[in-house]
Design a protein around this motif. Structure first.
Motif, short mmCIF file in Angstrom:
data_model
loop_
_atom_site.label_atom_id
_atom_site.label_comp_id
_atom_site.label_asym_id
_atom_site.label_seq_id
_atom_site.Cartn_x
_atom_site.Cartn_y
_atom_site.Cartn_z
N GLU A 276 0.83 -1.21 0.00
CA GLU A 276 0.00 0.00 0.00
C GLU A 276 0.86 1.26 0.00
OE1 GLU A 276 -3.61 2.03 2.65
OE2 GLU A 276 -2.68 0.15 3.28
N THR A 277 1.97 1.22 0.72
CA THR A 277 2.86 2.39 0.80
C THR A 277 3.57 2.66 -0.51
OG1 THR A 277 3.24 2.01 3.17
CG2 THR A 277 4.86 3.36 2.01
N LEU A 278 4.06 1.61 -1.15
CA LEU A 278 4.92 1.79 -2.32
C LEU A 278 4.17 1.87 -3.64
CD1 LEU A 278 7.97 -0.48 -1.45
CD2 LEU A 278 7.75 2.00 -1.23
N ALA A 279 2.93 1.40 -3.70
CA ALA A 279 2.19 1.43 -4.97
C ALA A 279 2.07 2.85 -5.54
CB ALA A 279 0.82 0.79 -4.81
N PRO A 280 1.63 3.85 -4.77
CA PRO A 280 1.55 5.20 -5.35
C PRO A 280 2.90 5.81 -5.67
CG PRO A 280 1.02 5.24 -3.00
CD PRO A 280 1.09 3.80 -3.40
N ILE A 281 3.92 5.46 -4.89
CA ILE A 281 5.28 5.95 -5.18
C ILE A 281 5.76 5.38 -6.51
CG2 ILE A 281 7.69 5.85 -4.42
CD1 ILE A 281 6.67 5.94 -1.54
N ARG A 282 5.53 4.09 -6.70
CA ARG A 282 5.93 3.43 -7.95
C ARG A 282 5.20 4.04 -9.15
NH1 ARG A 282 4.94 -1.42 -6.32
NH2 ARG A 282 2.87 -1.66 -7.21
N ALA A 283 3.92 4.34 -8.98
CA ALA A 283 3.14 4.91 -10.08
C ALA A 283 3.65 6.31 -10.45
CB ALA A 283 1.67 4.97 -9.70
N ARG A 284 3.92 7.14 -9.44
CA ARG A 284 4.43 8.49 -9.72
C ARG A 284 5.82 8.43 -10.35
NH1 ARG A 284 1.86 9.70 -4.66
NH2 ARG A 284 3.83 9.38 -3.55
N ARG A 285 6.62 7.49 -9.90
CA ARG A 285 7.97 7.35 -10.46
C ARG A 285 7.90 7.01 -11.94
NH1 ARG A 285 12.90 4.80 -11.15
NH2 ARG A 285 14.55 5.48 -9.73
N ALA A 286 7.02 6.08 -12.29
CA ALA A 286 6.87 5.69 -13.70
C ALA A 286 6.39 6.86 -14.54
CB ALA A 286 5.90 4.52 -13.80
N GLU A 287 5.51 7.66 -13.98
CA GLU A 287 4.99 8.82 -14.70
C GLU A 287 6.11 9.82 -15.02
OE1 GLU A 287 1.84 12.51 -13.90
OE2 GLU A 287 1.80 10.72 -12.63
N HIS A 288 6.95 10.10 -14.03
CA HIS A 288 8.05 11.04 -14.25
C HIS A 288 9.13 10.43 -15.15
CE1 HIS A 288 6.67 14.24 -11.64
NE2 HIS A 288 6.46 13.36 -10.66
#
Length: 326
Positions: A276-288
């Motif tokens: 749960e913690t890393l899923a949004p971080i991973r998504a934002r990283r892929a976007e950038h």
């Protein structure tokens, strides 16, 4: 008091959960309260990576992606690359004249890093002078709050010592994370890229699951019914760092000590939290990561802002040294 914050990381690879617990979470809070400079310390990375220049260059973007992914905002934090602010190197050279080699060698942090790297006397001069470079960075931005790990406090003490000797005390203070170092998933010391025991912030779901399964617990806890040790148990260290329900974690610890609680129950709980913690971080990283040119543009703009600030300090230092000739 309105603080000026300076913090950063050496670009030697992607950032991991240890960085997140040790400093990144603090930076998110600090950027909402104070002016914050966040440095990608590529110049300092060269002190022990001159033979791996490509790795350092590549990691500048990797670290920047991690910054943006966790929520550091270029509109509120000045993100910059150390080598693009040459005033820092000049200021470090002046400060070198205020410290002896013997004093640098006594710095506990430097001594430990020398031991870990096996340098002995085959020691790059730049690495020995690392505390002076750090002092120059802090002084250049007149930082009053420097988030560091507990092992870095001698660096801050040496910074204040150097600046006091220059008769321009900044009063810099270290802000130490309440969780300290996050252990590696194998239980062997702190989480470290070089030790292969890290979980990167951009890890996917399978990597997270595999990392949790590898985590060291209590080798004496052979059966569910057996009492287990909480101290030194990596899973509990991670629950302390990431589980928001502290009361539930306290109860789990008591249950584990009494016996009757299996390791897999703990690992399933921890995995769910990390996913749960890393899923949004991973998504934002892929976007950038899809637009690296824009990321580098943000770093260029931040570096220009940082250079403007550092240049003012350097000009004052040159004046104090009588080095304005024209």
């Amino acid at each position: 008091m309105t603080h000026i914050v300076l913090t950063g990381d050496r670009p030697t690879g992607p950032l991991h959960l240890g960085h997140y617990v040790g400093s990144l979470r603090n930076r998110l809070l600090l950027q909402a309260q104070y002016r914050q400079f966040v440095m990608i310390a590529d110049t300092q990375a060269l002190t022990d990576n001159m033979g791996q220049l490509a790795r350092v260059h590549r990691s500048v973007l990797e670290v920047a992606l991690d910054y943006l992914a966790v929520g550091l905002d270029p509109a509120r934090s000045t993100l910059f690359i150390q080598s693009q602010v040459p005033e820092l190197a000049e200021l470090a050279f002046y400060l070198l004249n205020l410290v002896s080699v013997a004093r640098l060698e006594r710095n506990p942090t430097v001594k430990e890093e020398i031991r870990l790297r096996g340098f002995e006397r085959d020691l790059p001069a730049g690495f020995l002078a690392y505390p002076v470079s750090q002092a120059a960075d802090i002084a250049a931005f007149r930082a009053t709050l420097v988030p560091v790990g507990a092992d870095q406090q001698p660096m801050i003490e040496q910074t204040n010592e150097l600046v006091r000797r220059f008769n321009a005390a900044t009063g810099s203070a270290a802000l130490v994370s309440e969780h300290g170092r996050l252990p590696g998933i194998d239980g062997s010391g702190k989480m470290s890229k070089s030790q292969g025991n890290a979980l990167n912030l951009g890890a996917d779901a399978d990597e997270i699951r595999a990392a949790v399964q590898r985590m060291y617990t209590d080798p004496g806890h052979l059966r569910v019914a057996d009492p287990g040790r909480v101290e030194g148990n990596v899973v509990f260290a991670y629950l302390d760092a990431f589980d928001p329900d502290t009361a539930a974690v306290a109860e789990l610890k008591d249950h584990y000590r009494r016996g009757g609680l299996g390791d897999m129950v703990l690992k399933r709980r921890l995995e769910a939290i990390l996913q749960e913690t890393l899923a949004p971080i991973r998504a934002r990283r892929a976007e950038h990561a899809a637009d690296p040119a824009e990321v580098m543009r943000l770093l260029a703009a931040g570096s220009a802002q940082a250079r403007e600030t550092a240049a003012k300090t350097l000009d004052a230092v040159r004046g104090a040294l009588g080095l304005r000739y024209f």
